[in-house]
Design an enzyme around this catalytic site. Structure first.
Site, PDB file in Angstrom:
ATOM      1  N   CYS A   9       0.765  -1.285  -0.084  1.00  0.00           N
ATOM      2  CA  CYS A   9       0.056  -0.073   0.192  1.00  0.00           C
ATOM      3  C   CYS A   9       1.040   1.200   0.119  1.00  0.00           C
ATOM      4  CB  CYS A   9      -0.840   0.091   1.040  1.00  0.00           C
ATOM      5  SG  CYS A   9      -0.170   0.350   2.861  1.00  0.00           S
ATOM      6  N   ASN A  12       2.290   1.492   4.147  1.00  0.00           N
ATOM      7  CA  ASN A  12       2.676   0.267   5.053  1.00  0.00           C
ATOM      8  C   ASN A  12       2.163   0.196   6.660  1.00  0.00           C
ATOM      9  OD1 ASN A  12       5.322  -2.088   5.654  1.00  0.00           O
ATOM     10  ND2 ASN A  12       3.331  -2.455   4.977  1.00  0.00           N
ATOM     11  N   CYS A  14      -1.569   0.732   7.145  1.00  0.00           N
ATOM     12  CA  CYS A  14      -2.945   0.212   7.287  1.00  0.00           C
ATOM     13  C   CYS A  14      -3.325  -1.050   6.610  1.00  0.00           C
ATOM     14  CB  CYS A  14      -3.666   1.613   7.116  1.00  0.00           C
ATOM     15  SG  CYS A  14      -3.509   2.966   8.242  1.00  0.00           S
ATOM     16  N   ARG A  15      -3.405  -0.831   5.468  1.00  0.00           N
ATOM     17  CA  ARG A  15      -3.933  -1.826   4.509  1.00  0.00           C
ATOM     18  C   ARG A  15      -3.109  -2.935   4.195  1.00  0.00           C
ATOM     19  NH1 ARG A  15      -5.289   1.723  -0.516  1.00  0.00           N
ATOM     20  NH2 ARG A  15      -3.179   2.915   0.230  1.00  0.00           N
ATOM     21  N   SER A  16      -1.860  -2.841   3.912  1.00  0.00           N
ATOM     22  CA  SER A  16      -0.917  -3.773   3.478  1.00  0.00           C
ATOM     23  C   SER A  16      -0.537  -4.794   4.677  1.00  0.00           C
ATOM     24  CB  SER A  16       0.190  -3.225   2.840  1.00  0.00           C
ATOM     25  OG  SER A  16       1.040  -2.543   3.319  1.00  0.00           O
ATOM     26  N   ASP A 126      -8.360   3.311   1.538  1.00  0.00           N
ATOM     27  CA  ASP A 126      -7.361   3.803   2.541  1.00  0.00           C
ATOM     28  C   ASP A 126      -8.027   4.413   3.616  1.00  0.00           C
ATOM     29  OD1 ASP A 126      -5.225   4.616   3.992  1.00  0.00           O
ATOM     30  OD2 ASP A 126      -4.096   5.693   2.517  1.00  0.00           O
TER      31      ASP A 126
END
Length: 161
Positions: A9, A12, A14-16, A126
Protein backbone atom coordinates in the site's frame (compact mmCIF):
# COMPACT_ATOMS: atom_id res chain seq x y z
CA UNK A 1 7.67 -25.36 -3.72
CA UNK A 2 7.44 -22.10 -1.81
CA UNK A 3 5.26 -19.19 -2.86
CA UNK A 4 6.21 -15.70 -1.71
CA UNK A 5 3.60 -12.95 -1.40
CA UNK A 6 4.19 -9.21 -0.88
CA UNK A 7 1.28 -6.90 -0.05
CA UNK A 8 1.80 -3.22 -0.90
CA UNK A 9 0.00 0.00 0.00
CA UNK A 10 1.17 3.59 0.32
CA UNK A 11 2.67 3.80 3.81
CA UNK A 12 2.61 0.17 5.00
CA UNK A 13 0.79 1.00 8.23
CA UNK A 14 -2.89 0.28 7.42
CA UNK A 15 -3.91 -1.80 4.42
CA UNK A 16 -0.85 -3.90 3.55
CA UNK A 17 -0.09 -4.92 7.16
CA UNK A 18 -3.76 -5.87 7.52
CA UNK A 19 -3.46 -8.06 4.42
CA UNK A 20 -0.17 -9.46 5.75
CA UNK A 21 -1.69 -10.40 9.12
CA UNK A 22 -4.93 -11.79 7.71
CA UNK A 23 -3.17 -13.87 5.06
CA UNK A 24 -0.55 -15.06 7.59
CA UNK A 25 -3.29 -16.41 9.87
CA UNK A 26 -5.14 -18.02 6.98
CA UNK A 27 -1.94 -19.70 5.78
CA UNK A 28 -1.06 -20.80 9.31
CA UNK A 29 -4.56 -22.16 9.95
CA UNK A 30 -4.22 -24.19 6.73
CA UNK A 31 -0.85 -25.57 7.91
CA UNK A 32 0.97 -23.99 4.97
CA UNK A 33 3.33 -21.64 6.83
CA UNK A 34 6.34 -23.63 5.56
CA UNK A 35 5.33 -23.27 1.92
CA UNK A 36 3.97 -19.70 1.73
CA UNK A 37 6.07 -16.72 2.83
CA UNK A 38 4.43 -13.35 3.41
CA UNK A 39 5.62 -9.76 3.74
CA UNK A 40 4.25 -6.25 3.29
CA UNK A 41 5.69 -2.91 2.20
CA UNK A 42 4.76 0.61 1.19
CA UNK A 43 5.53 2.60 -1.91
CA UNK A 44 6.33 5.60 0.31
CA UNK A 45 9.03 5.96 2.94
CA UNK A 46 7.24 8.01 5.63
CA UNK A 47 6.66 5.20 8.13
CA UNK A 48 9.72 2.94 7.73
CA UNK A 49 10.29 1.02 10.96
CA UNK A 50 6.92 1.97 12.48
CA UNK A 51 4.27 -0.43 13.77
CA UNK A 52 0.92 -0.58 12.01
CA UNK A 53 -1.51 2.25 12.84
CA UNK A 54 -3.15 1.72 16.25
CA UNK A 55 -6.61 1.75 14.71
CA UNK A 56 -5.52 -0.93 12.25
CA UNK A 57 -4.16 -3.08 15.05
CA UNK A 58 -7.27 -2.61 17.18
CA UNK A 59 -9.67 -3.57 14.35
CA UNK A 60 -7.51 -6.58 13.41
CA UNK A 61 -7.23 -7.73 17.02
CA UNK A 62 -11.04 -7.79 17.36
CA UNK A 63 -11.06 -10.43 14.61
CA UNK A 64 -8.16 -12.43 16.01
CA UNK A 65 -5.28 -11.04 13.95
CA UNK A 66 -2.04 -9.93 15.62
CA UNK A 67 -0.17 -7.25 13.68
CA UNK A 68 2.05 -6.11 16.56
CA UNK A 69 5.25 -7.70 15.24
CA UNK A 70 5.01 -6.05 11.81
CA UNK A 71 7.17 -3.03 10.92
CA UNK A 72 6.78 -0.79 7.89
CA UNK A 73 9.32 -0.94 5.09
CA UNK A 74 9.51 0.48 1.58
CA UNK A 75 9.19 -1.72 -1.48
CA UNK A 76 12.42 -2.19 -3.45
CA UNK A 77 13.28 -3.22 -7.00
CA UNK A 78 14.72 -6.47 -5.58
CA UNK A 79 11.23 -7.39 -4.32
CA UNK A 80 10.14 -8.08 -7.89
CA UNK A 81 12.73 -10.85 -8.14
CA UNK A 82 12.18 -12.14 -4.59
CA UNK A 83 8.38 -12.48 -4.59
CA UNK A 84 6.01 -14.52 -6.75
CA UNK A 85 3.09 -12.16 -6.08
CA UNK A 86 3.34 -8.39 -5.53
CA UNK A 87 -0.17 -7.25 -4.74
CA UNK A 88 -1.27 -3.61 -4.63
CA UNK A 89 -4.10 -2.25 -2.55
CA UNK A 90 -5.18 0.36 -5.10
CA UNK A 91 -4.61 1.49 -8.68
CA UNK A 92 -2.17 4.23 -7.67
CA UNK A 93 0.00 1.67 -5.82
CA UNK A 94 -0.25 -0.65 -8.83
CA UNK A 95 0.89 2.09 -11.21
CA UNK A 96 3.90 2.81 -8.98
CA UNK A 97 4.75 -0.88 -8.71
CA UNK A 98 4.55 -1.47 -12.44
CA UNK A 99 6.80 1.53 -13.05
CA UNK A 100 9.35 0.11 -10.59
CA UNK A 101 9.16 -3.43 -11.96
CA UNK A 102 9.52 -2.42 -15.58
CA UNK A 103 9.62 -5.40 -17.92
CA UNK A 104 12.23 -7.27 -15.85
CA UNK A 105 9.79 -8.69 -13.34
CA UNK A 106 8.95 -12.35 -13.46
CA UNK A 107 6.40 -12.06 -10.67
CA UNK A 108 2.64 -11.55 -10.73
CA UNK A 109 1.91 -7.83 -10.13
CA UNK A 110 -1.76 -6.96 -9.74
CA UNK A 111 -4.45 -5.54 -7.50
CA UNK A 112 -5.00 -7.67 -4.39
CA UNK A 113 -8.77 -7.50 -4.82
CA UNK A 114 -8.41 -9.27 -8.19
CA UNK A 115 -8.44 -12.37 -5.97
CA UNK A 116 -11.65 -11.42 -4.12
CA UNK A 117 -14.32 -14.08 -4.32
CA UNK A 118 -17.40 -12.00 -3.54
CA UNK A 119 -16.55 -8.29 -3.58
CA UNK A 120 -17.14 -6.26 -6.71
CA UNK A 121 -14.68 -3.62 -5.53
CA UNK A 122 -11.25 -3.51 -7.17
CA UNK A 123 -9.43 -1.30 -4.66
CA UNK A 124 -8.96 -1.48 -0.89
CA UNK A 125 -9.80 2.06 0.32
CA UNK A 126 -7.25 3.81 2.51
CA UNK A 127 -8.84 4.19 5.98
CA UNK A 128 -6.13 6.47 7.38
CA UNK A 129 -8.08 9.75 7.33
CA UNK A 130 -11.50 8.25 8.00
CA UNK A 131 -13.38 6.80 10.93
CA UNK A 132 -13.21 3.40 12.63
CA UNK A 133 -15.67 1.87 10.16
CA UNK A 134 -13.09 2.27 7.39
CA UNK A 135 -10.82 -0.21 9.13
CA UNK A 136 -13.67 -2.72 9.32
CA UNK A 137 -14.30 -2.29 5.60
CA UNK A 138 -10.61 -2.94 4.91
CA UNK A 139 -10.77 -6.15 6.96
CA UNK A 140 -13.85 -7.41 5.13
CA UNK A 141 -12.30 -6.81 1.71
CA UNK A 142 -8.94 -8.25 2.75
CA UNK A 143 -10.47 -11.40 4.25
CA UNK A 144 -12.38 -12.02 1.01
CA UNK A 145 -9.34 -11.52 -1.22
CA UNK A 146 -7.07 -13.52 1.11
CA UNK A 147 -9.34 -16.56 0.77
CA UNK A 148 -9.27 -16.21 -3.01
CA UNK A 149 -5.49 -15.77 -3.09
CA UNK A 150 -4.95 -18.86 -0.96
CA UNK A 151 -7.24 -20.88 -3.23
CA UNK A 152 -5.29 -19.62 -6.27
CA UNK A 153 -1.92 -20.51 -4.77
CA UNK A 154 -3.18 -23.94 -3.69
CA UNK A 155 -4.53 -24.51 -7.20
CA UNK A 156 -1.23 -23.59 -8.81
CA UNK A 157 0.78 -25.71 -6.37
CA UNK A 158 -1.56 -28.63 -7.03
CA UNK A 159 -1.05 -28.21 -10.77
CA UNK A 160 2.74 -28.40 -10.33
CA UNK A 161 2.66 -31.74 -8.53
Amino acid sequence: MTSKVLFVCLGNICRSPTAHGVFQKLVSDAGLQDSIQIDSAGTGDWHIGHSPDERTQRAASKRGYDLSMLRARQVTVADFQEFDYVLAMDKSNLKDLRAMAGDKSGCHVSLFLDFAESSWKREVPDPYYGGEDGFETVLELVEDAARGLLATIRGREGARQ
